[in-house]
Design a protein around this motif. Structure first.
Motif, mmCIF file in Angstrom:
data_model
loop_
_atom_site.group_PDB
_atom_site.id
_atom_site.type_symbol
_atom_site.label_atom_id
_atom_site.label_comp_id
_atom_site.label_asym_id
_atom_site.label_seq_id
_atom_site.Cartn_x
_atom_site.Cartn_y
_atom_site.Cartn_z
ATOM 1 N N ALA A 74 44.561 54.327 39.662
ATOM 2 C CA ALA A 74 43.242 54.182 39.032
ATOM 3 C C ALA A 74 43.101 52.863 38.280
ATOM 4 C CB ALA A 74 42.975 55.355 38.092
ATOM 5 N N VAL A 75 44.212 52.218 37.965
ATOM 6 C CA VAL A 75 44.181 50.936 37.254
ATOM 7 C C VAL A 75 43.573 49.841 38.141
ATOM 8 C CG1 VAL A 75 45.618 49.160 36.151
ATOM 9 C CG2 VAL A 75 46.066 51.571 35.727
ATOM 10 N N ALA A 76 43.556 50.052 39.446
ATOM 11 C CA ALA A 76 42.990 49.060 40.367
ATOM 12 C C ALA A 76 41.570 48.690 39.969
ATOM 13 C CB ALA A 76 43.029 49.581 41.797
ATOM 14 N N GLY A 77 40.772 49.663 39.583
ATOM 15 C CA GLY A 77 39.396 49.390 39.176
ATOM 16 C C GLY A 77 39.318 48.459 37.976
ATOM 17 N N GLU A 137 43.795 42.440 25.519
ATOM 18 C CA GLU A 137 42.521 43.069 25.897
ATOM 19 C C GLU A 137 42.678 43.815 27.216
ATOM 20 O OE1 GLU A 137 39.210 40.359 25.930
ATOM 21 O OE2 GLU A 137 39.701 39.588 23.948
ATOM 22 N N LEU A 138 43.379 43.204 28.164
ATOM 23 C CA LEU A 138 43.587 43.838 29.448
ATOM 24 C C LEU A 138 44.430 45.108 29.300
ATOM 25 C CD1 LEU A 138 43.106 43.706 32.490
ATOM 26 C CD2 LEU A 138 45.106 42.221 32.676
ATOM 27 N N MET A 139 45.469 45.055 28.482
ATOM 28 C CA MET A 139 46.301 46.234 28.258
ATOM 29 C C MET A 139 45.497 47.359 27.607
ATOM 30 S SD MET A 139 49.259 45.763 29.595
ATOM 31 C CE MET A 139 50.075 47.206 28.914
ATOM 32 N N ALA A 140 44.586 47.024 26.721
ATOM 33 C CA ALA A 140 43.751 48.050 26.082
ATOM 34 C C ALA A 140 42.861 48.734 27.123
ATOM 35 C CB ALA A 140 42.895 47.413 24.977
ATOM 36 N N LYS A 141 42.317 47.965 28.052
ATOM 37 C CA LYS A 141 41.482 48.549 29.111
ATOM 38 C C LYS A 141 42.307 49.435 30.030
ATOM 39 C CE LYS A 141 38.046 44.881 29.092
ATOM 40 N NZ LYS A 141 37.458 43.757 29.820
ATOM 41 N N ILE A 142 43.522 48.986 30.337
ATOM 42 C CA ILE A 142 44.396 49.783 31.199
ATOM 43 C C ILE A 142 44.781 51.090 30.497
ATOM 44 C CG2 ILE A 142 46.725 49.861 32.187
ATOM 45 C CD1 ILE A 142 46.314 46.848 32.874
ATOM 46 N N ALA A 143 45.074 51.008 29.213
ATOM 47 C CA ALA A 143 45.461 52.200 28.453
ATOM 48 C C ALA A 143 44.336 53.234 28.407
ATOM 49 C CB ALA A 143 45.879 51.803 27.040
ATOM 50 N N ALA A 144 43.104 52.767 28.520
ATOM 51 C CA ALA A 144 41.957 53.677 28.451
ATOM 52 C C ALA A 144 41.746 54.453 29.756
ATOM 53 C CB ALA A 144 40.692 52.884 28.122
ATOM 54 N N VAL A 145 42.446 54.042 30.820
ATOM 55 C CA VAL A 145 42.283 54.723 32.130
ATOM 56 C C VAL A 145 43.041 56.031 32.117
ATOM 57 C CG1 VAL A 145 42.823 54.569 34.580
ATOM 58 C CG2 VAL A 145 41.934 52.582 33.402
#
Length: 63
Positions: free
Chosen positions: A19-22, A55-63
């Motif tokens: 799901a991180v692909a998105g 910022e990217l890690m925060a978005k990934i963590a939210a998945v």
């Protein structure tokens, strides 16, 4: 599910959580299947693409 870290390759991340692909595509990382995705870390890829890794890690963590 295993924790995703900035030291993992994009390939490892996608195997851990597809799901991180998105998130990566939305961020502008369009070569998810390219050789670099299997060799360089997410942190290196973020640097190449001019992204803030935190910022990217925060978005990934939210998945």
């Amino acid at each position: 599910m295993a924790e995703i870290t900035k030291d993992m390759t994009i390939g490892e991340i996608l195997r851990t959580n597809p799901a991180v692909a998105g998130v990566l595509l939305e961020a502008g990382m369009h070569c998810l299947g390219c050789p670099s995705a299997q060799a360089e870390s997410l942190e290196d890829a973020a640097m190449v693409h001019g992204m803030d890794i935190n910022e990217l890690m925060a978005k990934i963590a939210a998945v």
